[in-house]
Design an enzyme around this catalytic site. Structure first.
Site, PDB file in Angstrom:
ATOM      1  N   TYR A   1       2.299 -11.020  -4.662  1.00 43.95           N
ATOM      2  CA  TYR A   1       1.070 -10.279  -4.388  1.00 43.95           C
ATOM      3  C   TYR A   1      -0.141 -11.109  -4.795  1.00 43.95           C
ATOM      4  O   TYR A   1      -0.102 -11.829  -5.804  1.00 43.95           O
ATOM      5  CB  TYR A   1       1.041  -8.966  -5.177  1.00 43.95           C
ATOM      6  CG  TYR A   1       2.004  -7.922  -4.694  1.00 43.95           C
ATOM      7  CD1 TYR A   1       1.625  -6.987  -3.737  1.00 43.95           C
ATOM      8  CD2 TYR A   1       3.292  -7.858  -5.202  1.00 43.95           C
ATOM      9  CE1 TYR A   1       2.511  -6.017  -3.301  1.00 43.95           C
ATOM     10  CE2 TYR A   1       4.190  -6.893  -4.762  1.00 43.95           C
ATOM     11  CZ  TYR A   1       3.790  -5.971  -3.810  1.00 43.95           C
ATOM     12  OH  TYR A   1       4.669  -5.019  -3.384  1.00 43.95           O
TER      13      TYR A   1
ATOM     14  N   HIS B   1       3.853  -1.276   1.302  1.00 41.83           N
ATOM     15  CA  HIS B   1       3.363  -0.004   0.756  1.00 41.83           C
ATOM     16  C   HIS B   1       2.434   0.670   1.769  1.00 41.83           C
ATOM     17  O   HIS B   1       1.592   0.000   2.373  1.00 41.83           O
ATOM     18  CB  HIS B   1       2.567  -0.241  -0.530  1.00 41.83           C
ATOM     19  CG  HIS B   1       3.373  -0.790  -1.662  1.00 41.83           C
ATOM     20  ND1 HIS B   1       3.944   0.011  -2.623  1.00 41.83           N
ATOM     21  CD2 HIS B   1       3.698  -2.058  -2.001  1.00 41.83           C
ATOM     22  CE1 HIS B   1       4.579  -0.741  -3.507  1.00 41.83           C
ATOM     23  NE2 HIS B   1       4.446  -2.015  -3.155  1.00 41.83           N
TER      24      HIS B   1
ATOM     25  N   TYR C   1      11.159 -10.136  -4.027  1.00 42.57           N
ATOM     26  CA  TYR C   1      10.713 -10.783  -5.259  1.00 42.57           C
ATOM     27  C   TYR C   1      11.480 -10.214  -6.451  1.00 42.57           C
ATOM     28  O   TYR C   1      11.930  -9.067  -6.437  1.00 42.57           O
ATOM     29  CB  TYR C   1       9.200 -10.641  -5.458  1.00 42.57           C
ATOM     30  CG  TYR C   1       8.681  -9.223  -5.477  1.00 42.57           C
ATOM     31  CD1 TYR C   1       8.702  -8.453  -6.636  1.00 42.57           C
ATOM     32  CD2 TYR C   1       8.140  -8.655  -4.326  1.00 42.57           C
ATOM     33  CE1 TYR C   1       8.203  -7.159  -6.648  1.00 42.57           C
ATOM     34  CE2 TYR C   1       7.645  -7.364  -4.319  1.00 42.57           C
ATOM     35  CZ  TYR C   1       7.673  -6.615  -5.493  1.00 42.57           C
ATOM     36  OH  TYR C   1       7.194  -5.348  -5.500  1.00 42.57           O
TER      37      TYR C   1
ATOM     38  N   ARG D   1      13.325  -6.736  -5.723  1.00 38.80           N
ATOM     39  CA  ARG D   1      12.855  -5.700  -4.793  1.00 38.80           C
ATOM     40  C   ARG D   1      13.186  -6.123  -3.358  1.00 38.80           C
ATOM     41  O   ARG D   1      12.895  -7.251  -2.957  1.00 38.80           O
ATOM     42  CB  ARG D   1      11.330  -5.523  -4.869  1.00 38.80           C
ATOM     43  CG  ARG D   1      10.730  -4.881  -6.095  1.00 38.80           C
ATOM     44  CD  ARG D   1      11.143  -3.471  -6.469  1.00 38.80           C
ATOM     45  NE  ARG D   1      11.544  -2.529  -5.433  1.00 38.80           N
ATOM     46  CZ  ARG D   1      10.725  -1.794  -4.687  1.00 38.80           C
ATOM     47  NH1 ARG D   1       9.424  -1.883  -4.828  1.00 38.80           N
ATOM     48  NH2 ARG D   1      11.183  -0.946  -3.787  1.00 38.80           N
TER      49      ARG D   1
ATOM     50  N   HIS E   1       9.300  -5.044   1.355  1.00 40.90           N
ATOM     51  CA  HIS E   1       8.728  -3.726   1.650  1.00 40.90           C
ATOM     52  C   HIS E   1       7.226  -3.826   1.839  1.00 40.90           C
ATOM     53  O   HIS E   1       6.579  -4.748   1.341  1.00 40.90           O
ATOM     54  CB  HIS E   1       9.039  -2.717   0.533  1.00 40.90           C
ATOM     55  CG  HIS E   1       8.462  -3.106  -0.798  1.00 40.90           C
ATOM     56  ND1 HIS E   1       9.079  -4.005  -1.640  1.00 40.90           N
ATOM     57  CD2 HIS E   1       7.311  -2.747  -1.422  1.00 40.90           C
ATOM     58  CE1 HIS E   1       8.341  -4.166  -2.735  1.00 40.90           C
ATOM     59  NE2 HIS E   1       7.255  -3.426  -2.626  1.00 40.90           N
TER      60      HIS E   1
END
Lengths: 244, 188
Positions: free
Chosen positions: A107, A161, A146, A156, A159
């Site tokens: 991110y 959000h 990640y 994870r 995905h």
């Protein structure tokens, strides 16, 4: 003791949603309320809700692949779908916000310490409004998986959000869209926190009709928000049943 | 109360998309420069502080507010007509606190002639919350109205946990996600 004549109640669909107390997802431990949720009859404050419109969306907000004069690295994808409520009605003109990691699974956030490279041309943030039929579409790159520190060798699944408002306070939804056949599902406590019968509703479908020749793969992710109709409370349908 | 024309049958019903956590990395996407200014000219500051079951500050929370204007109206087709945005969105700071500039809402009508005391609906999102939790903020200088508010009455002796504290320039509410002082949360 005051006896209230309550206004109509609405189908809560508790069987679709994760339990706030999901011990395998360790961060829930000190954050889940331990007392039963109280009933909040839907009165004016809950029947209304923020109608955030076009002034929140700027040209290009639906294309995450172009930023600061360059193009993001990764597999370009088109994500689209329809937003409906559980009564079957399309949800038009509602603000849809997305955020995600880059192709390396990182991110653009000061606290993300995963040492995958940052992409100078990818912020991972997008916005759009649904159209008159509740449809949305944006262009992005497929996010990477990640690692995180929830448990040994925890990763994870890829995905995106999603944040949606709907048309009343009760319809507010934050969710995550996953990709079909992700090999990380089996060990992800956030995905697995969802009741098994409902998990497929978090997973997008590869959509060849949305794939753009020599340019981008297509995925379809339809979203269903809480209904707004005056559905009487029917306890035999409330929890644990799922006839989809 | 609602003008929706149809009663859905079981056959047309669809099950909802499951909620998921907002996670810790929403800051690039969701906060807006004016998100805390429900009314930039408002004369009331609301501070909402979020704590976990150990009493630690939840510094990665996002707090959203929804409220009527001073006349009890919402900017919504079913809300009586108002240009007041009514919505606030603010991430918690290093002290677990979200700060909103707004006006105090008016009372609202409810069924059977009941009156709802002035209140603000709150949604709390955070890492570790797989679904938002919902509560309300009430005002300490509305003792008479609070005493007959149907929601506060339904909470019995826990009602006081939703009543903010008067502070300089506004009001403050601590939201305890868990623990001895756990805030009452609502299914909506």
């Amino acid at each position: 003791m005051t006896t209230l004549h309550l206004p109509p109640q609405y189908r809560a669909d508790a069987g679709s949603h994760p339990l706030l107390d999901s011990p395998a997802y360790r961060s829930t431990a000190l954050r889940h309320p331990t007392r039963p949720l109280r009933l909040l009859p839907q009165r004016l404050t809950e029947l209304t809700g923020p109608l955030l419109g076009a002034d929140r969306v700027h040209p290009g907000d639906d294309d995450l692949t172009q930023d600061r004069g360059g193009e993001a690295v990764g597999q370009r994808i088109v994500v689209h779908g329809q937003v409906r409520d559980s009564d079957g009605r399309a949800v038009p003109s509602t603000l849809l916000e997305v955020w995600q990691a880059n192709a390396g699974g990182r991110y653009a956030h000061v606290l993300d310490r995963w040492p995958a490279p940052l992409d100078p041309h990818f912020t991972g943030v997008g916005r759009c409004l649904t159209d008159s039929e509740g449809r949305y579409r944006f262009t992005t790159i497929k996010p990477g998986a990640y690692p995180w520190k929830n448990h040994a060798n925890a990763w994870r699944p890829a995905h995106i959000h999603f944040s949606l408002f709907g048309q009343s306070f009760t319809q507010r939804l934050i969710t995550q869209m996953y990709f079909p056949d992700d090999p990380m599902f089996f060990q992800d406590p956030i995905y697995l926190s969802t009741p098994e019968a409902a998990r497929s509703r978090l997973v997008s479908a590869y959509d060849h009709s949305a794939t753009v020749e020599e340019w981008a793969l297509g995925f379809r992710f339809d979203i269903v928000l809480r209904g707004r109709g005056a559905t009487p409370f029917e306890s035999d349908q409330e929890v644990g049943s799922d006839d989809v | 109360m609602t003008s929706e024309p149809t009663t859905p049958s079981r056959t047309t019903h669809s099950w909802t998309t499951p909620s998921q956590t907002i996670g810790p990395f929403f800051h690039a996407a969701l906060p807006w420069a004016d998100g805390s200014d429900v009314d930039p000219d408002g004369d009331v500051t609301l501070t909402v502080r979020v704590l976990d079951g150990a009493g630690e500050l939840v510094t990665d929370a996002l707090v959203e507010t929804w409220q009527a204007d001073a006349g009890g109206r919402f900017d919504h087709p079913e809300g009586g007509g108002s240009s007041f945005r009514g919505f606030g969105r603010c991430p918690a700071d290093a002290t677990g606190t979200a700060v909103f500039r707004t006006v105090k809402p008016g009372p609202l009508p409810a069924e059977d002639g009941l009156v709802q005391s002035p209140h603000v609906d709150l949604s709390i999102f955070a890492r570790g919350l797989l679904h938002r939790v919902v509560t309300r903020l009430y005002f300490p200088d509305e003792a008479a109205a609070n005493a007959t508010d149907p929601v506060l009455l339904s909470l019995g002796s826990d009602a006081g946990r939703l009543v903010a504290t008067a502070v300089a320039g506004g009001y403050h509410l601590d939201v305890h996600l868990q623990g001895a002082a756990e805030t009452p949360f609502f299914a909506v």
